[in-house]
Design an enzyme around this catalytic site. Sequence first.
Site, mmCIF file in Angstrom:
data_model
loop_
_atom_site.group_PDB
_atom_site.id
_atom_site.type_symbol
_atom_site.label_atom_id
_atom_site.label_comp_id
_atom_site.label_asym_id
_atom_site.label_seq_id
_atom_site.Cartn_x
_atom_site.Cartn_y
_atom_site.Cartn_z
ATOM 1 C CB CYS A 198 -0.979 0.044 1.156
ATOM 2 S SG CYS A 198 -2.193 1.362 0.825
ATOM 3 C CB CYS A 376 -3.885 3.321 -3.689
ATOM 4 S SG CYS A 376 -3.083 3.701 -2.149
#
Length: 447
Positions: A198, A376
């Site tokens: 991430c 994301c």
Amino acid sequence: NVTLMHMSSCSVVQCHRTAGIGVCRLHTSSSSASSKEHYKVLVLGGGTGGIAMSARMKRKLGAENVAVVETSEMHYYQPIWTLVGAGVKSVASSGRPTASVIPPGVKWVKSNVREIDPDANTVRTDNGMEISYQYLIVALGLQLHYEKIKGLPEIDDWEEFKIGSNYSVQTVEKTWSALQNFKEGNAIFSFPNTPVKCAGAPQKIMYLTDAYLRKTGKRATANIVYNTSLPVLFGIKKYADALWEIVKNRDIQVNLRHNLVEVRANKQEAVFENLDNPGETEVFEYEMLHVTPPMGPNPVIKGSSLADEGGWLDVNKETLQHNKYPNVFGIGDCTNLPTVKTAAAVAAQSSILDRTISKVLKNEKPDTKYDGYTSCPLVTSYSKVILAEFDYSGQPLETFPIDQSKERWTMYHMKADVMPPLYWHGLLKGFWGGPGPIRKIMHLGMK
């Protein structure tokens, strides 16, 4: 509430009480020494990819033919840790017992993987088991390396020294503590010089910190600094342009090519190396420090013939089948797939891998191709998100027919309230394979 009743050395009944009705599920689990077992499909890792694939393999082949090797007693929905670190969610809400997410009837081998021998189709575990397999799915994730930052391992109490990190269950609440205890000075956020999972998370907490300090009247005495090893703010230009605007409007200082190498806690100093001029360092005083640790491949994969030169699982980027061993497959953070490592990527990969394995089981050639889809949700405040979605080419691959580079409260709601149940009840149960079908509908089949 949940009770675990040990019935024998090899089985656990997990009982949930719901509205006064007891619901019990049988899991066989192994933790005994020196035994041999064989499974048609062996899954290594009980994280997102491992659980999703074990659910899919159970449906395909029957629970008795599938086993999962995982040592952790708890399974965490890590994407929510951004909001835990910002005080919105509790860490307890992010976790569930591993026994409750492993598909009922699937064998849980409660141990660490010690060695993989793909030439002999066997895996050895820390508790002395030797397990042979017909097909192997590797979903071992990556390793966090806090110890590679000088001075950090010696710090007993992160809270005392105003350090936090949203990347581990032990340190995520320390971020919230540092944020609440902030008085005045520098709030510093780091991004390491390694692949990470991430890639948006290191700056999400920065935007939330800015929002929190404004809300509590402390922003005027705060200097927010984002020191990233990358030469860009974000890897995809469309979203990077939007983020640069936010950074400028909110008076946030961004230093590119700055890598955290040392923390001097007793002086509240963070030392960053200038990657454009190796050996040159700059010392920053901090009132709050958010550390994104260096990350690397799982050592078990790195030490095996399954790894590429960098130590990552070497798979075909379209089919997720191993490049050398056709009965080995990979999913998620442990692989060398050239896309950003996220739970959204795992969701998309799980449906592709399901299809790949179906074809291999029939001795046919895999025909579905993974396009590198990843996502994301860039949290930019306590009510707004920029939903970044893109593929291998680095081009946006957006689900909705709107400009997703704009901050939207609808996307925040999706991140905070829609995605967690979709994770627990969709992805982990093997029913959610990413938004591809929705994207087709939304774009009238054009994407």
